[in-house]
Write an enzyme that holds these catalytic residues in place. Structure first.
Site, PDB file in Angstrom:
ATOM      1  N   HIS A 154      19.541  -3.794  -8.583  1.00 30.61           N
ATOM      2  CA  HIS A 154      20.951  -4.188  -8.704  1.00 30.61           C
ATOM      3  C   HIS A 154      21.498  -4.760  -7.394  1.00 30.61           C
ATOM      4  O   HIS A 154      22.523  -5.457  -7.424  1.00 30.61           O
ATOM      5  CB  HIS A 154      21.805  -2.989  -9.106  1.00 30.61           C
ATOM      6  CG  HIS A 154      22.057  -2.884 -10.575  1.00 30.61           C
ATOM      7  ND1 HIS A 154      22.436  -3.948 -11.362  1.00 30.61           N
ATOM      8  CD2 HIS A 154      22.011  -1.807 -11.405  1.00 30.61           C
ATOM      9  CE1 HIS A 154      22.605  -3.541 -12.608  1.00 30.61           C
ATOM     10  NE2 HIS A 154      22.349  -2.249 -12.672  1.00 30.61           N
ATOM     11  N   GLU A 184      23.338  -5.891 -16.200  1.00 32.84           N
ATOM     12  CA  GLU A 184      22.527  -4.814 -16.771  1.00 32.84           C
ATOM     13  C   GLU A 184      21.313  -5.338 -17.542  1.00 32.84           C
ATOM     14  O   GLU A 184      20.199  -4.841 -17.380  1.00 32.84           O
ATOM     15  CB  GLU A 184      23.377  -3.904 -17.656  1.00 32.84           C
ATOM     16  CG  GLU A 184      24.457  -3.136 -16.891  1.00 32.84           C
ATOM     17  CD  GLU A 184      23.893  -2.232 -15.798  1.00 32.84           C
ATOM     18  OE1 GLU A 184      22.668  -1.995 -15.767  1.00 32.84           O
ATOM     19  OE2 GLU A 184      24.689  -1.766 -14.968  1.00 32.84           O
ATOM     20  N   GLU A 224      32.248   3.159 -11.537  1.00 29.98           N
ATOM     21  CA  GLU A 224      31.997   2.221 -12.630  1.00 29.98           C
ATOM     22  C   GLU A 224      32.238   2.942 -13.951  1.00 29.98           C
ATOM     23  O   GLU A 224      31.747   4.053 -14.143  1.00 29.98           O
ATOM     24  CB  GLU A 224      30.565   1.689 -12.586  1.00 29.98           C
ATOM     25  CG  GLU A 224      30.346   0.581 -13.602  1.00 29.98           C
ATOM     26  CD  GLU A 224      28.951  -0.043 -13.542  1.00 29.98           C
ATOM     27  OE1 GLU A 224      28.649  -0.864 -14.412  1.00 29.98           O
ATOM     28  OE2 GLU A 224      28.177   0.298 -12.636  1.00 29.98           O
ATOM     29  N   GLY A 263      23.001   7.863 -15.826  1.00 30.48           N
ATOM     30  CA  GLY A 263      21.729   8.115 -15.169  1.00 30.48           C
ATOM     31  C   GLY A 263      21.823   7.962 -13.669  1.00 30.48           C
ATOM     32  O   GLY A 263      21.336   8.799 -12.916  1.00 30.48           O
ATOM     33  N   ALA A 264      22.441   6.865 -13.230  1.00 30.33           N
ATOM     34  CA  ALA A 264      22.562   6.599 -11.805  1.00 30.33           C
ATOM     35  C   ALA A 264      23.543   5.457 -11.629  1.00 30.33           C
ATOM     36  O   ALA A 264      23.917   4.778 -12.583  1.00 30.33           O
ATOM     37  CB  ALA A 264      21.203   6.241 -11.192  1.00 30.33           C
ATOM     38  N   MET A 265      23.951   5.231 -10.370  1.00 33.59           N
ATOM     39  CA  MET A 265      24.935   4.196 -10.069  1.00 33.59           C
ATOM     40  C   MET A 265      24.525   3.466  -8.801  1.00 33.59           C
ATOM     41  O   MET A 265      24.208   4.085  -7.784  1.00 33.59           O
ATOM     42  CB  MET A 265      26.326   4.839  -9.905  1.00 33.59           C
ATOM     43  CG  MET A 265      27.425   3.856  -9.590  1.00 33.59           C
ATOM     44  SD  MET A 265      27.575   2.592 -10.853  1.00 33.59           S
ATOM     45  CE  MET A 265      28.131   1.219  -9.867  1.00 33.59           C
ATOM     46  N   HIS A 298      15.550   0.338 -10.930  1.00 32.00           N
ATOM     47  CA  HIS A 298      16.699  -0.326 -11.550  1.00 32.00           C
ATOM     48  C   HIS A 298      17.888  -0.410 -10.597  1.00 32.00           C
ATOM     49  O   HIS A 298      18.468  -1.485 -10.398  1.00 32.00           O
ATOM     50  CB  HIS A 298      17.090   0.435 -12.821  1.00 32.00           C
ATOM     51  CG  HIS A 298      18.231  -0.152 -13.570  1.00 32.00           C
ATOM     52  ND1 HIS A 298      18.067  -0.922 -14.701  1.00 32.00           N
ATOM     53  CD2 HIS A 298      19.581  -0.093 -13.366  1.00 32.00           C
ATOM     54  CE1 HIS A 298      19.246  -1.306 -15.150  1.00 32.00           C
ATOM     55  NE2 HIS A 298      20.180  -0.801 -14.362  1.00 32.00           N
ATOM     56  N   GLU A 299      18.243   0.729 -10.014  1.00 30.58           N
ATOM     57  CA  GLU A 299      19.421   0.725  -9.140  1.00 30.58           C
ATOM     58  C   GLU A 299      19.162  -0.091  -7.870  1.00 30.58           C
ATOM     59  O   GLU A 299      20.072  -0.758  -7.370  1.00 30.58           O
ATOM     60  CB  GLU A 299      19.818   2.161  -8.788  1.00 30.58           C
ATOM     61  CG  GLU A 299      20.074   3.069  -9.986  1.00 30.58           C
ATOM     62  CD  GLU A 299      21.030   2.477 -11.017  1.00 30.58           C
ATOM     63  OE1 GLU A 299      21.929   1.697 -10.651  1.00 30.58           O
ATOM     64  OE2 GLU A 299      20.873   2.793 -12.211  1.00 30.58           O
TER      65      GLU A 299
END
Length: 879
Positions: free
Chosen positions: A315, A334, A135, A275-277, A311-312
């Site tokens: 998603h 987001e 991403e 931060g992260a994916m 959060h991840e």
């Protein structure tokens, strides 16, 4: 161009890409139904075979554009035959197939160089292990593909690698097969049954220590969980695993969303731009958001891990199962997911304090963005590099828009709308309009007027004035809203602004009111200001003295609020309002007023405000709230709000007020500072440590008076939170105690990269006379690593955003330092370099001398051959 020996598919020309515009969006003429990938992993030369099945979506012949860059093509075949030169066109950015068949199979063989990939996009190495970051547009660095979010495919991936060096092979989805191969190699096959866009693709391979767990969904399915970290770091992954399990349970309980695969993997990597994916079933994380124990992580780190893990995971539904149609809809996934993350954090911790932290982040990051040349709507209209729009506006302001929808609808109606969204949009690439439409239809409310929040940039300013209408026996609030012009948007329209309204009488007691004669009496009303001006009548038993209104309880909208409250009324709110935000904000506004007056040489008496803080210190309430209440507005916020910012004067005023607070409240602060803090990572224990950190910070304002106390606090600290609080306080004192503490810290933690980042950061943020000399020493330090984004941010970004007096030195040394770091980073990591330019966004608001220094510092960058990312940021900053 005809296929031939390795490397013959070189680009014919290399040109800059034109801007991408929302107005130009068109769906692809083809869709890829299936994609099979084979990776023969090797650090120096990885071979990738990609086989994709395409179908034309319309009846007429059309070209097919495939994105691709930064690899060598070894073969290109359509239905088993080499693609002829007449049938395709290659550029530096991709491949165009001219009128391919209505249905066909494309096979592409590419060669990658992961060990040389310093951009950390696509397939690269971190700590000797393979990982990916796709991403927003990293998959095109692996093979030719429809690298756009509205093209969804079912992926099957086969990984082959040396079994000794890379014993763990991971990809999206569920494991299908694995086994040994000749020559000491082995393989693993993964299949993801859920169609996804290319940006959600991920692989990881290497030697890890793995911490495992499980989760049973509410329908009874068992899910295997695993967190993969550096060997020897497994003991610091337990909190990440626990956070994941809590997030999974919370999402089921709150939104009714179950996880849908057999496994859920998290891989921690040292070198990561973000931060992260949320890659489907295989999250790739910056190790800073995975690894924690009390000795090596602060309470802030624990809070960040919990939030980002959540959060991840969230998603999976708001981002993966329902993705965005194009990158202009980035806030669809987001902003909504940040809101869900915030709900989760509030459920796990103090809701009041979490809201205050969210407001502080929004004001410090997003309000500043709205105020400068980088201002853009939550849904921008165009971009050159989409990486530059992973911003506070898209994330934090996008979340505030969702929060306003939640406020207007109420929790129950909002949930009905969300269930409509999940049911109707599952498996699709959707738009913001789709979300707002589903939310409104599910709740039975027309929400289309809120779409303006997504397309209009800027922070509205709401002004409220009171008057008493003796004829009607009502207090009348006269409301106005105005949004200042932003780049490309000179004219602004009124926005729907939800305002939570309540009243206090002169004794601090709540006053129930009605909004019409004979109407329902309530302690609080929700008013939506959707015109440029409006009046609100409030009827109630107000008594003989003017009542005190609170118009933005809970920070119900992302606006600036200007009111006619005087200092005594704000102190009344500090002491009595039922809403934690209103109590906190009243104190912050009193501090802001005093600081601006002091900076202008007209400081009023601060004693009443300091006395009010003393009452809060003695209250014995939530210690985390006390810590927030006792901390003055940051210098960054003051610079943002000032008409012509004067960093030196505002910093001096802030120091003077901190000194007066510390002098007046000294006995209470010393008691807090010397009180033993609780152990553990609970919210209560973290709040006590936060309160102690504020006490140490204020006592440091008294200079050497409490030097021994601060030195002892550092020496006796039993966790990293207390260690850092003492070290930051020592950084305010003259003399050698700070450097001696730093030397001890480095000696203990030099082998722990995440802890050593804090060693760099605490020095970069220290407002000391030797700040610039210290920066240069740190930049030359052997532990400074240009290849590690965390280390670069710990030095350069922390300096430019937290040591603002030094950054804005009139001689321009701070500006030159940041420009030099950007110049060094840009050739190897454009995404990181572009983000480092953000602190320049407010430069036009400063005096002419500082503006000239910024121009001079950026002149060298302007003349360079910058990356697309950095060039776009620089052009927008200087426009």
């Amino acid at each position: 161009m005809v296929p031939g020996p390795p490397g013959t598919y070189a680009a014919r020309m290399s040109t800059a890409k034109p801007p991408v515009r929302l107005a130009d969006y068109r769906p692809s003429a083809y869709r890829s139904t299936r994609l099979e990938l084979e990776f023969d992993l090797d650090p120096a030369a990885t071979r990738v075979v990609a086989t994709t099945w395409f179908e034309r979506t319309g009846p007429e012949p059309a070209d097919l554009w495939l994105d691709g860059e930064d690899f060598t093509v070894e073969a290109l075949e359509l239905d088993g035959q080499p693609v002829s030169e007449r049938a395709c066109e290659t550029t530096a950015h991709g491949l165009r197939l001219r009128h391919p068949p209505a249905a066909f199979r494309l096979r592409v063989v590419t060669r990658l160089r992961p060990a040389e990939n310093t951009a950390l996009s696509g397939l690269y190495l971190s700590g000797g292990r393979f990982c990916t970051q796709c991403e927003a547009e990293g998959f095109r660095r692996i093979t030719y593909a429809q690298d756009r979010p509205d093209c969804l495919s079912v992926y099957t991936v086969r990984l082959t690698a040396d079994a000794t060096q890379f014993p763990t092979l991971l990809a999206n989805g569920n494991p299908v097969a694995q086994g040994a191969l000749p020559g000491g190699r082995h393989f693993a096959v993964w299949h993801d049954p859920f169609p996804k866009p290319a940006y959600l693709f991920a692989v990881a391979a290497g030697r890890y220590e793995t911490v495992t767990g499980s989760f049973t969904t509410r329908s009874g399915r068992a899910v295997s969980l695993a967190v993969h970290v550096d060997p020897g770091a497994g003991g610091r992954a337990a909190y990440a695993l626990d956070s994941l399990q809590r997030a999974m349970a919370w999402d089921e309980q709150t939104y009714g969303r179950e996880y849908d695969l057999e496994v859920y993997n998290i891989v921690a990597v040292r070198d990561f731009n973000f931060g992260a994916m949320e890659n489907k079933g295989l999250n790739i994380f910056n190790s800073a958001y995975v690894l924690a124990d009390p000795a090596t992580a602060t309470d802030g780190d624990y809070e960040g891990i919990e939030a980002v893990i959540g959060h991840e995971y969230f998603h999976n539904w708001t981002g993966n199962r329902i993705t965005c149609r194009d990158w202009f809809q980035l806030a669809l996934k987001e902003g909504l997911t940040v809101f869900r993350e915030q709900q989760f954090s509030a459920a796990m911790r103090s809701p009041a304090v979490q809201r205050l932290l969210e407001v502080r982040r929004l004001r410090s990051r997003q309000f500043a963005e709205d105020q400068g040349p980088l201002a853009h709507p939550v849904r921008p209209a165009s971009y050159h590099a989409i990486d530059n729009f992973y911003t506070a506006t898209v994330y934090e302001k996008g979340a505030e828009v969702v929060r306003m929808l939640h406020t207007v609808l109420g929790a129950a109606a909002f949930q009905r709308g969300m269930q409509c969204y999940f049911a109707e949009r599952d498996g699709t690439a959707s738009t913001i309009e789709d979300f707002v439409d589903c939310l409104g239809r599910g709740a039975g409310v027309d929400l289309r007027r809120f779409l303006a929040w997504y397309d209009q940039a800027g922070t509205p300013e709401v002004t409220v004035r009171r008057r008493f209408d003796a004829t009607r026996g009502a207090w009348v609030l006269e409301l106005t809203q105005r949004t200042a012009p932003t780049p490309g948007q000179a004219e602004k329209q009124p926005l729907p602004i939800p305002l939570r309204l309540g009243w206090l009488d002169a004794h601090g007691q709540p006053v129930p009111t009605a909004l019409a004669p004979g109407g329902k009496m309530q302690a609080e009303h929700l008013v939506v200001l959707d015109q440029a001006t409006a009046t609100v009548e409030c009827f109630g038993a107000f008594g003989a003295h003017p009542p005190v209104p609170a118009l933005l309880r809970g920070f119900s909208a992302p606006v600036h609020l200007r009111s006619d409250l005087d200092a005594a009324e704000r102190r009344l709110q500090m002491a009595h309002d039922a809403d934690p935000f209103t109590r906190w904000e009243a104190g912050q506004e009193l501090a802001r007023q005093w600081l601006f007056a002091a900076a202008a040489g007209q400081a009023p008496d601060a004693a009443p405000f300091v006395h009010a803080l003393g009452i809060e210190l003695e209250r014995g309430s939530d210690p985390a709230f006390q810590a927030m209440a006792l901390r003055l507005p940051d210098l960054g916020e003051l610079l943002q709000l000032a008409t012509t910012p004067d960093p030196e004067a505002l910093a001096a005023a802030r120091t003077a007020l901190r000194r007066q607070i510390a002098t007046t409240l000294e006995p209470g602060l010393v008691a807090v500072a010397t009180r033993a803090t609780q152990s553990g990572v609970t919210a209560t224990a973290a709040g006590a440590r936060a309160r102690r950190a504020v006490a140490l910070d204020l006592l440091a304002a008294l200079g050497s008076r409490h030097e021994a106390l601060l030195v002892q606090a550092f020496a006796q600290a039993g966790n990293l939170t207390d260690t850092m609080a003492a070290l930051e306080a020592l950084g305010q004192l003259p003399g050698g105690h700070f450097d001696r503490a730093l030397a001890a810290f480095h000696a203990r933690w030099q082998a722990e990269p995440l802890v050593l980042d804090k060693w760099f950061a605490v020095q970069a943020a220290a407002d000391r006379s030797d700040a610039h000399q210290r920066l240069e020493q740190l930049r030359a330090h052997p532990d400074y690593d240009l290849g590690n984004p965390n280390r670069v941010r710990a030095l350069a970004r922390v300096f430019a955003t937290q040591n603002l007096r030094a950054f804005h030195q009139p001689d321009g040394r701070g500006y030159r330092f940041l420009a030099e770091v950007v110049a060094a980073i840009d050739p190897r990591n454009p995404a990181l370099a572009a983000r480092l330019l953000q602190p320049f966004e407010s430069w036009r608001r400063f005096d002419q001398g500082r503006q000239q220094q910024v121009r001079a510092a950026l002149a060298g960058l302007t003349a360079r051959g910058l990356s697309t990312n950095s060039r776009e940021m620089l052009d927008r900053t200087l426009a």
